[in-house]
Design a protein around this motif. Structure first.
Motif, PDB file in Angstrom:
ATOM      1  N   SER A   1       7.003  16.005   5.545  1.00 24.71           N
ATOM      2  CA  SER A   1       6.386  14.648   5.059  1.00 24.71           C
ATOM      3  C   SER A   1       6.978  14.425   3.702  1.00 24.71           C
ATOM      4  O   SER A   1       7.465  15.092   2.971  1.00 24.71           O
ATOM      5  CB  SER A   1       4.793  14.902   4.931  1.00 24.71           C
ATOM      6  OG  SER A   1       4.524  15.721   4.262  1.00 24.71           O
ATOM      7  N   VAL A   2       6.925  12.963   3.252  1.00 26.86           N
ATOM      8  CA  VAL A   2       7.404  12.626   2.025  1.00 26.86           C
ATOM      9  C   VAL A   2       6.875  11.389   1.870  1.00 26.86           C
ATOM     10  O   VAL A   2       6.608  10.682   2.619  1.00 26.86           O
ATOM     11  CB  VAL A   2       8.999  12.392   2.275  1.00 26.86           C
ATOM     12  CG1 VAL A   2       9.504  11.223   3.214  1.00 26.86           C
ATOM     13  CG2 VAL A   2       9.946  12.265   0.930  1.00 26.86           C
ATOM     14  N   PRO A   3       6.490  10.980   0.524  1.00 26.06           N
ATOM     15  CA  PRO A   3       5.917   9.721   0.312  1.00 26.06           C
ATOM     16  C   PRO A   3       6.879   8.670   0.265  1.00 26.06           C
ATOM     17  O   PRO A   3       8.294   8.955   0.088  1.00 26.06           O
ATOM     18  CB  PRO A   3       5.456  10.025  -1.152  1.00 26.06           C
ATOM     19  CG  PRO A   3       6.200  10.783  -1.778  1.00 26.06           C
ATOM     20  CD  PRO A   3       6.489  11.909  -0.591  1.00 26.06           C
TER      21      PRO A   3
ATOM     22  N   ASP B   1       0.818  -1.112   0.087  1.00 24.84           N
ATOM     23  CA  ASP B   1       0.102   0.054  -0.109  1.00 24.84           C
ATOM     24  C   ASP B   1       0.735   1.323  -0.026  1.00 24.84           C
ATOM     25  O   ASP B   1       2.077   1.242   0.515  1.00 24.84           O
ATOM     26  CB  ASP B   1      -0.951  -0.004   1.349  1.00 24.84           C
ATOM     27  CG  ASP B   1      -1.944  -1.188   1.252  1.00 24.84           C
ATOM     28  OD1 ASP B   1      -2.269  -1.530  -0.092  1.00 24.84           O
ATOM     29  OD2 ASP B   1      -2.430  -1.401   2.149  1.00 24.84           O
ATOM     30  N   PRO B   2       0.321   2.347  -0.518  1.00 23.66           N
ATOM     31  CA  PRO B   2       1.119   3.605  -0.322  1.00 23.66           C
ATOM     32  C   PRO B   2       1.265   3.874   1.034  1.00 23.66           C
ATOM     33  O   PRO B   2       0.697   3.764   2.047  1.00 23.66           O
ATOM     34  CB  PRO B   2       0.086   4.569  -1.093  1.00 23.66           C
ATOM     35  CG  PRO B   2      -0.993   3.791  -1.818  1.00 23.66           C
ATOM     36  CD  PRO B   2      -1.024   2.539  -1.023  1.00 23.66           C
ATOM     37  N   ALA B   3       2.513   4.947   1.213  1.00 23.05           N
ATOM     38  CA  ALA B   3       3.031   5.038   2.601  1.00 23.05           C
ATOM     39  C   ALA B   3       3.570   6.727   2.597  1.00 23.05           C
ATOM     40  O   ALA B   3       3.839   6.932   1.546  1.00 23.05           O
ATOM     41  CB  ALA B   3       3.992   4.161   3.294  1.00 23.05           C
ATOM     42  N   GLU B   4       3.227   7.164   3.417  1.00 19.33           N
ATOM     43  CA  GLU B   4       3.959   8.657   3.933  1.00 19.33           C
ATOM     44  C   GLU B   4       4.505   8.811   5.099  1.00 19.33           C
ATOM     45  O   GLU B   4       4.032   8.537   6.076  1.00 19.33           O
ATOM     46  CB  GLU B   4       2.715   9.758   3.753  1.00 19.33           C
ATOM     47  CG  GLU B   4       3.329  11.079   3.775  1.00 19.33           C
ATOM     48  CD  GLU B   4       2.071  12.090   3.474  1.00 19.33           C
ATOM     49  OE1 GLU B   4       2.181  12.608   2.362  1.00 19.33           O
ATOM     50  OE2 GLU B   4       1.160  12.354   4.208  1.00 19.33           O
ATOM     51  N   LEU B   5       5.648   9.251   5.133  1.00 21.02           N
ATOM     52  CA  LEU B   5       6.240   9.524   6.459  1.00 21.02           C
ATOM     53  C   LEU B   5       6.314  10.943   6.809  1.00 21.02           C
ATOM     54  O   LEU B   5       6.461  11.707   6.080  1.00 21.02           O
ATOM     55  CB  LEU B   5       7.813   9.079   6.212  1.00 21.02           C
ATOM     56  CG  LEU B   5       8.789   9.163   7.615  1.00 21.02           C
ATOM     57  CD1 LEU B   5       8.373   8.188   8.762  1.00 21.02           C
ATOM     58  CD2 LEU B   5      10.198   9.152   7.178  1.00 21.02           C
TER      59      LEU B   5
END
Length: 278
Positions: free
Chosen positions: A154-156, A129-133
């Motif tokens: 934030s960064v993907p 799945d897509p994630a973001e920090l």
């Protein structure tokens, strides 16, 4: 809001301090947050088996510093809040070997000047799945006085297949976990307790050069141990003395775990040990 000429000059210096190769890296970058004395951003690296290699870059204005996880006699360590992240199970912050600086009041602080990149090991909940920090960062930058700072970044995730060279270099600067006496490079050889002094002290023998620095952390942040004092070297070994000051009043010394970080030039190792009995 009026911005001083000094702040503009410091901002320009921060931008110029970012290496060109790093600025051109293919890895996704967060939007940088610019403070008059520091610039911060996240860097996303590749993923393998649900783990993403990432980094937090901090570029400091000339003459300013920020702190290691244990700041020494004074200072404030960075605080990380990852709770806004998406599809992230946990984040481990790795720490490149720090430097020791005079704190301006007779003590010493531990941290970084110029530019530091903290490697991050990010474990995803579901790698498909897509994630973001997402990071809410609180930290301090200091010259003669300390100034609180914060940033929301934030960064993907993950990044591209090729890792930014700066991430590889930063991980190489993290102290290597090393058992007592292992290998042929820097190592902790012996930890003894001298109960005949008040307060009691530890005597730590290491294989290192005469310029090596030893840093010691207690089992948690209620401990505030001083920086060990280096004694004259004897051949390839150096002894350090550590008064057991800054220990919680209710702590029983024997058996409590210590983390020892030995920095010897470009090499650094980390060893854990327990305080020996009297």
């Amino acid at each position: 809001m009026m911005i001083s000429r000094r702040a503009l000059l410091q901002s320009a210096a921060l931008a110029a301090a970012v290496p060109l190769a790093q600025r051109a890296a293919a890895a996704p970058l967060s939007r940088p947050v610019q403070d008059p004395n520091a610039q911060t951003r996240l860097i996303a690296g590749p993923a393998q088996d649900g783990v993403v290699q990432a980094g937090l870059e901090m570029v400091l204005a000339p003459g300013w510093k920020t702190y290691w996880r244990y700041p020494g006699d004074s200072g404030v360590p960075p605080r990380f809040d990852w709770s806004g992240s998406k599809n992230v199970a946990d984040v481990t912050v790795l720490w490149p070997a720090p430097h020791v600086f005079p704190d301006g009041s007779g003590g010493s602080s531990i941290g970084y000047k110029g530019r530091v990149l903290l490697p991050l090991v990010v474990r995803l909940k579901n790698p498909a799945d897509p994630a973001e920090l997402d990071l809410a960062l609180d930290f301090a930058v200091c010259q003669s006085l300390c100034v609180p700072a914060d940033a929301r970044l934030s960064v993907p995730l993950p990044g591209t297949e090729a890792e930014a060279p700066a991430l590889t270099e930063a991980r190489a600067e993290v102290p290597v976990a090393t058992p007592f006496g292992a290998g042929s490079g820097p190592a902790v050889l012996k930890v003894e307790r001298d109960a005949g002094t008040t307060p009691p002290r530890l005597i730590i023998t290491a294989r290192a050069s005469a310029e090596a620095v030893l840093l010691v952390e207690g089992p948690d942040d209620t401990w505030a141990l001083p920086i060990p004092e280096r004694q004259p070297a004897a051949g390839e070994t150096v002894r350090f003395t550590l008064p057991l000051l800054g220990v919680p009043s209710d702590a029983r010394l024997p058996g409590n775990k210590l983390t020892l970080t030995l920095v010897d030039g470009a090499k650094a190792i980390e060893t854990t040990t327990a305080i020996p009995g009297a």
